[in-house]
Write an enzyme that holds these catalytic residues in place. Sequence first.
Site, PDB file in Angstrom:
ATOM      1  N   TYR A 145       0.837  -1.208   0.000  1.00  0.00           N
ATOM      2  CA  TYR A 145       0.000   0.000   0.000  1.00  0.00           C
ATOM      3  C   TYR A 145       0.869   1.254   0.000  1.00  0.00           C
ATOM      4  CZ  TYR A 145      -3.813   3.147   1.352  1.00  0.00           C
ATOM      5  OH  TYR A 145      -4.738   4.164   1.392  1.00  0.00           O
ATOM      6  N   LYS A 149       1.342   3.976  -3.193  1.00  0.00           N
ATOM      7  CA  LYS A 149       0.923   5.381  -3.097  1.00  0.00           C
ATOM      8  C   LYS A 149       2.107   6.318  -3.297  1.00  0.00           C
ATOM      9  CE  LYS A 149      -3.546   5.022  -2.166  1.00  0.00           C
ATOM     10  NZ  LYS A 149      -4.596   5.628  -2.991  1.00  0.00           N
ATOM     11  N   ASN A 174      -6.650   9.116   8.411  1.00  0.00           N
ATOM     12  CA  ASN A 174      -7.798   8.256   8.759  1.00  0.00           C
ATOM     13  C   ASN A 174      -9.125   9.003   8.635  1.00  0.00           C
ATOM     14  OD1 ASN A 174      -5.315   7.258  10.182  1.00  0.00           O
ATOM     15  ND2 ASN A 174      -6.684   5.532  10.569  1.00  0.00           N
ATOM     16  N   VAL A 187     -10.472   0.386  12.234  1.00  0.00           N
ATOM     17  CA  VAL A 187     -10.840   0.412  13.640  1.00  0.00           C
ATOM     18  C   VAL A 187     -12.248   0.975  13.877  1.00  0.00           C
ATOM     19  CG1 VAL A 187      -9.755   2.654  14.197  1.00  0.00           C
ATOM     20  CG2 VAL A 187      -9.923   0.869  15.947  1.00  0.00           C
ATOM     21  N   GLY A 207      -2.798  -0.299  22.753  1.00  0.00           N
ATOM     22  CA  GLY A 207      -3.763   0.758  22.438  1.00  0.00           C
ATOM     23  C   GLY A 207      -3.154   2.142  22.604  1.00  0.00           C
ATOM     24  N   ASP A 271       2.699  -1.275  12.323  1.00  0.00           N
ATOM     25  CA  ASP A 271       1.561  -0.411  12.650  1.00  0.00           C
ATOM     26  C   ASP A 271       2.124   0.932  13.147  1.00  0.00           C
ATOM     27  OD1 ASP A 271      -1.604  -1.160  13.441  1.00  0.00           O
ATOM     28  OD2 ASP A 271      -0.783   0.598  14.459  1.00  0.00           O
TER      29      ASP A 271
HETATM   30  N1  UDP Z   1      -6.895  -1.345  15.437  1.00  0.00           N
HETATM   31  C1  UDP Z   1      -7.274  -1.955  16.617  1.00  0.00           C
HETATM   32  N2  UDP Z   1      -8.274  -2.877  16.568  1.00  0.00           N
HETATM   33  C2  UDP Z   1      -8.943  -3.203  15.414  1.00  0.00           C
HETATM   34  C3  UDP Z   1      -8.558  -2.554  14.220  1.00  0.00           C
HETATM   35  C4  UDP Z   1      -7.531  -1.634  14.270  1.00  0.00           C
HETATM   36  O1  UDP Z   1      -6.711  -1.694  17.688  1.00  0.00           O
HETATM   37  O2  UDP Z   1      -9.832  -4.054  15.457  1.00  0.00           O
HETATM   38  C5  UDP Z   1      -5.816  -0.338  15.482  1.00  0.00           C
HETATM   39  C6  UDP Z   1      -4.717  -0.562  14.448  1.00  0.00           C
HETATM   40  O3  UDP Z   1      -3.720  -1.429  14.975  1.00  0.00           O
HETATM   41  C7  UDP Z   1      -4.197   0.836  14.237  1.00  0.00           C
HETATM   42  C8  UDP Z   1      -5.425   1.719  14.432  1.00  0.00           C
HETATM   43  O4  UDP Z   1      -6.375   0.916  15.153  1.00  0.00           O
HETATM   44  O5  UDP Z   1      -3.240   1.179  15.207  1.00  0.00           O
HETATM   45  C9  UDP Z   1      -6.062   2.172  13.132  1.00  0.00           C
HETATM   46  O6  UDP Z   1      -6.211   1.061  12.319  1.00  0.00           O
HETATM   47  P1  UDP Z   1      -6.979   1.087  10.946  1.00  0.00           P
HETATM   48  O7  UDP Z   1      -6.931  -0.291  10.392  1.00  0.00           O
HETATM   49  O8  UDP Z   1      -8.310   1.727  11.099  1.00  0.00           O
HETATM   50  O9  UDP Z   1      -6.162   2.074  10.003  1.00  0.00           O
HETATM   51  P2  UDP Z   1      -4.604   2.412   9.853  1.00  0.00           P
HETATM   52  O10 UDP Z   1      -4.459   3.723  10.525  1.00  0.00           O
HETATM   53  O11 UDP Z   1      -3.770   1.359  10.505  1.00  0.00           O
HETATM   54  O12 UDP Z   1      -4.408   2.461   8.401  1.00  0.00           O
END
Ligand code: UDP
Length: 332
Positions: A145, A149, A174, A187, A207, A271
């Site tokens: 990804y 981009k 986001n 998330v 978290g 992450d």
């Molecule tokens: N995340 C989480 N639980 C979930 C899905 C995502 O804790 O069920 C966390 C993920 O590890 C990241 C953040 O939430 O740190 C945002 O994740 P998302 O997939 O929405 O988008 P990203 O910012 O990673 O592209």
Amino acid sequence: MRYVISGAAGFIGSHICDRLMGQGHEVVAIDNLITGHVENIQHLIGQPGFTFREEDVCQPVASVDRVDRVMHLASLASPVDYLRNPLETLESGSTGTRNMLELACDHGARFLVTSTSECYGDPLEHPQVETYWGNVNPVGLRSCYDESKRYAEAITMAYYRVHGVKTNIARIFNTYGPRMALNDGRVVPAFIDQCLHGKNLTVFGSGAQTRSFCYVSDMVDGLLLLSESDERYPVNLGNPVEMTILEFANEIQSRFGEGVGIEYMPLPSDDPKLRRPDISKAQRVLGWTPKVPLSEGLSLTIDYFKKKAKDTDHLAKPAAVQPLRTDQLAVS
Ligand code: UDP
């Protein structure tokens, strides 16, 4: 004006189509439906000036009579989707961007590409300003990804420099709102889906990682302003209000009441630990600042998912959440 929108049946793409149609423009909406859903644009199909074409942007775009604006949003934007389809993700950012640039070039149309905060990788500068070059793992799981981009940005700049196409690059942070797919693993829909099923919220890692969530109508405002601007270099679009994922989980918990617990799961590889856009450039160049607070945007989003769950009996099929980890990387 006549717009060609790729990724038109997706989350942000479908909201762009709504806005443009509301403003009286014509829209040629392209989507291969790999992650987009026709139901996101069903209400527009049949309206005068709206055409839906099920096409893959990785193939040359079939002819369009006249084009004033090209917006390339087609992409697999959720980590779950792009980790499942890394080759398609690389293709839509590379070949797909080139095909859409060719279309703009042929018609003398303006061109906007939606890039991403993932260009900053796991950033070592915080907040992220457009001049920061990022900290991206080029061979990690997310690289399909991130690098697609980054390539999309590079080829867009090349078309501007070589062919003089009037280009814009949006780095989207986001974004959330109605029409996200409930099971796409991001998330916001993941936590709402879990609450609707009375399940614990799956917090990855401790978290403590942060994100900044922008409501989709603000994002549409920013993208359309950018598409009319003469700014050729990337512009961050996102809401700078930052929170930890645990704080976000608590916010969701408070809306669904007692009984919703938290289950900690391993942090996916690469992450990003911190993410917050510096939007001073967007404020200066576009006069844009997000307006919708999280409290309001979340209410609208939760209402949408509740209604959708009722309409489609989605509650019968809870989405399984499984973060991808470093040890799933099949190379030594
Ligand atoms: N995340 C989480 N639980 C979930 C899905 C995502 O804790 O069920 C966390 C993920 O590890 C990241 C953040 O939430 O740190 C945002 O994740 P998302 O997939 O929405 O988008 P990203 O910012 O990673 O592209």
